[in-house]
Design a protein around this motif. Structure first.
Motif, PDB file in Angstrom:
ATOM      1  N   THR A  85      -6.097   7.747   2.398  1.00  0.00           N
ATOM      2  CA  THR A  85      -6.789   6.846   1.478  1.00  0.00           C
ATOM      3  C   THR A  85      -6.524   5.381   1.813  1.00  0.00           C
ATOM      4  N   LEU A  86      -5.279   5.042   2.110  1.00  0.00           N
ATOM      5  CA  LEU A  86      -4.925   3.637   2.312  1.00  0.00           C
ATOM      6  C   LEU A  86      -5.640   2.985   3.499  1.00  0.00           C
ATOM      7  N   PRO A  87      -5.721   3.612   4.671  1.00  0.00           N
ATOM      8  CA  PRO A  87      -6.483   2.986   5.755  1.00  0.00           C
ATOM      9  C   PRO A  87      -7.961   2.803   5.415  1.00  0.00           C
ATOM     10  N   ARG A  88      -8.538   3.748   4.667  1.00  0.00           N
ATOM     11  CA  ARG A  88      -9.934   3.607   4.252  1.00  0.00           C
ATOM     12  C   ARG A  88     -10.100   2.399   3.331  1.00  0.00           C
ATOM     13  N   LEU A  89      -9.141   2.184   2.428  1.00  0.00           N
ATOM     14  CA  LEU A  89      -9.187   1.018   1.547  1.00  0.00           C
ATOM     15  C   LEU A  89      -8.972  -0.276   2.331  1.00  0.00           C
ATOM     16  N   ARG A  90      -8.163  -0.217   3.396  1.00  0.00           N
ATOM     17  CA  ARG A  90      -7.954  -1.394   4.245  1.00  0.00           C
ATOM     18  C   ARG A  90      -9.249  -1.784   4.941  1.00  0.00           C
ATOM     19  N   VAL A  91      -9.971  -0.808   5.475  1.00  0.00           N
ATOM     20  CA  VAL A  91     -11.248  -1.085   6.134  1.00  0.00           C
ATOM     21  C   VAL A  91     -12.235  -1.680   5.132  1.00  0.00           C
ATOM     22  N   ALA A  92     -12.183  -1.239   3.877  1.00  0.00           N
ATOM     23  CA  ALA A  92     -13.058  -1.770   2.833  1.00  0.00           C
ATOM     24  C   ALA A  92     -12.622  -3.149   2.356  1.00  0.00           C
ATOM     25  N   GLY A  93     -11.465  -3.629   2.832  1.00  0.00           N
ATOM     26  CA  GLY A  93     -10.992  -4.955   2.446  1.00  0.00           C
ATOM     27  C   GLY A  93     -10.302  -5.012   1.101  1.00  0.00           C
ATOM     28  N   LEU A  94      -9.877  -3.864   0.577  1.00  0.00           N
ATOM     29  CA  LEU A  94      -9.251  -3.817  -0.750  1.00  0.00           C
ATOM     30  C   LEU A  94      -7.731  -3.850  -0.698  1.00  0.00           C
ATOM     31  N   VAL A  95      -7.139  -3.389   0.398  1.00  0.00           N
ATOM     32  CA  VAL A  95      -5.689  -3.447   0.560  1.00  0.00           C
ATOM     33  C   VAL A  95      -5.372  -4.022   1.936  1.00  0.00           C
ATOM     34  N   THR A  96      -4.141  -4.446   2.078  1.00  0.00           N
ATOM     35  CA  THR A  96      -3.665  -4.966   3.355  1.00  0.00           C
ATOM     36  C   THR A  96      -2.248  -4.473   3.579  1.00  0.00           C
ATOM     37  N   ASN A  97      -1.796  -4.587   4.815  1.00  0.00           N
ATOM     38  CA  ASN A  97      -0.440  -4.158   5.142  1.00  0.00           C
ATOM     39  C   ASN A  97       0.521  -5.319   5.057  1.00  0.00           C
ATOM     40  N   GLY A  98       1.728  -5.002   4.611  1.00  0.00           N
ATOM     41  CA  GLY A  98       2.827  -5.944   4.666  1.00  0.00           C
ATOM     42  C   GLY A  98       3.727  -5.563   5.822  1.00  0.00           C
ATOM     43  N   ALA A  99       4.951  -6.019   5.757  1.00  0.00           N
ATOM     44  CA  ALA A  99       5.924  -5.728   6.815  1.00  0.00           C
ATOM     45  C   ALA A  99       6.328  -4.253   6.770  1.00  0.00           C
ATOM     46  N   MET A 100       6.776  -3.764   7.898  1.00  0.00           N
ATOM     47  CA  MET A 100       7.345  -2.419   7.936  1.00  0.00           C
ATOM     48  C   MET A 100       8.751  -2.479   7.346  1.00  0.00           C
ATOM     49  N   ARG A 101       9.136  -1.392   6.671  1.00  0.00           N
ATOM     50  CA  ARG A 101      10.484  -1.296   6.124  1.00  0.00           C
ATOM     51  C   ARG A 101      10.870   0.170   6.045  1.00  0.00           C
ATOM     52  N   MET A 102      12.138   0.389   5.768  1.00  0.00           N
ATOM     53  CA  MET A 102      12.638   1.757   5.622  1.00  0.00           C
ATOM     54  C   MET A 102      12.020   2.360   4.359  1.00  0.00           C
ATOM     55  N   CYS A 103      11.353   3.478   4.507  1.00  0.00           N
ATOM     56  CA  CYS A 103      10.716   4.162   3.390  1.00  0.00           C
ATOM     57  C   CYS A 103      11.766   4.950   2.612  1.00  0.00           C
ATOM     58  N   GLY A 104      11.724   4.844   1.285  1.00  0.00           N
ATOM     59  CA  GLY A 104      12.665   5.567   0.454  1.00  0.00           C
ATOM     60  C   GLY A 104      12.390   7.060   0.385  1.00  0.00           C
ATOM     61  N   SER A 105      11.213   7.490   0.845  1.00  0.00           N
ATOM     62  CA  SER A 105      10.864   8.914   0.818  1.00  0.00           C
ATOM     63  C   SER A 105      11.116   9.607   2.145  1.00  0.00           C
ATOM     64  N   THR A 106      10.731   8.940   3.236  1.00  0.00           N
ATOM     65  CA  THR A 106      10.841   9.575   4.557  1.00  0.00           C
ATOM     66  C   THR A 106      12.060   9.106   5.340  1.00  0.00           C
ATOM     67  N   PHE A 107      12.670   8.006   4.907  1.00  0.00           N
ATOM     68  CA  PHE A 107      13.808   7.390   5.595  1.00  0.00           C
ATOM     69  C   PHE A 107      13.453   6.992   7.028  1.00  0.00           C
ATOM     70  N   ARG A 108      12.200   6.603   7.209  1.00  0.00           N
ATOM     71  CA  ARG A 108      11.713   6.070   8.474  1.00  0.00           C
ATOM     72  C   ARG A 108      11.074   4.717   8.206  1.00  0.00           C
ATOM     73  N   ARG A 109      10.895   3.941   9.256  1.00  0.00           N
ATOM     74  CA  ARG A 109      10.208   2.663   9.109  1.00  0.00           C
ATOM     75  C   ARG A 109       8.720   2.935   8.910  1.00  0.00           C
ATOM     76  N   CYS A 110       8.166   2.405   7.838  1.00  0.00           N
ATOM     77  CA  CYS A 110       6.762   2.658   7.491  1.00  0.00           C
ATOM     78  C   CYS A 110       6.092   1.360   7.074  1.00  0.00           C
ATOM     79  N   LEU A 111       4.766   1.351   7.178  1.00  0.00           N
ATOM     80  CA  LEU A 111       3.983   0.212   6.709  1.00  0.00           C
ATOM     81  C   LEU A 111       4.031   0.141   5.190  1.00  0.00           C
ATOM     82  N   THR A 112       4.009  -1.063   4.677  1.00  0.00           N
ATOM     83  CA  THR A 112       3.895  -1.267   3.242  1.00  0.00           C
ATOM     84  C   THR A 112       2.460  -1.677   2.941  1.00  0.00           C
ATOM     85  N   TRP A 113       2.046  -1.480   1.708  1.00  0.00           N
ATOM     86  CA  TRP A 113       0.658  -1.700   1.308  1.00  0.00           C
ATOM     87  C   TRP A 113       0.585  -2.592   0.071  1.00  0.00           C
TER      88      TRP A 113
END
Length: 122
Positions: A85-113
């Motif tokens: 869903t998030l990339p589709r919303l990005r293409v529509a211009g409704l969301v954007t990405n912030g910096a990557m950070r450690m995700c609290g769910s996956t414990f990997r570096r992930c894009l923020t929205w």
């Protein structure tokens, strides 16, 4: 420090930034070369886009800077629905990405929205 032949050593903590082509590529649910069953599944999935969009946008308005996995934990979306869903919303211009950070769910570096300022409420 030894480096493998023809491979520069990159620090683990600084992954390369995504290219403009990776970030701005248009969303496609199915490719032209996909079998008809995949195209039919993509058409069927469109029925849910509106609900998924509303869930993601309202949650990101309340909690900006989530990763897709964190968004899934806080909503009725599963991990894969949020991630699509998030990339589709990005293409529509409704969301954007912030910096990557450690995700609290996956414990990997992930894009923020983040919701784009002035994005319409769906």
């Amino acid at each position: 420090m030894k480096v493998a032949h023809d491979h520069p050593m990159l620090p683990v903590f600084a992954p390369p930034a995504p290219s403009v082509a990776q970030v701005a590529r248009p969303y496609r649910a199915a490719r032209r070369t996909d079998p008809e069953s995949s195209k039919a599944a993509a058409r069927e999935a469109r029925r849910f886009h509106g609900d998924h969009d509303r869930i993601a946008l309202s949650t990101l308005r309340e909690r900006p800077g989530l990763t897709s996995a964190e968004l899934a934990e806080l909503t009725s979306l599963d991990r894969w629905q949020a991630a699509r869903t998030l990339p589709r919303l990005r293409v529509a211009g409704l969301v954007t990405n912030g910096a990557m950070r450690m995700c609290g769910s996956t414990f990997r570096r992930c894009l923020t929205w983040f919701v784009v300022e002035g994005a319409p409420v769906r």
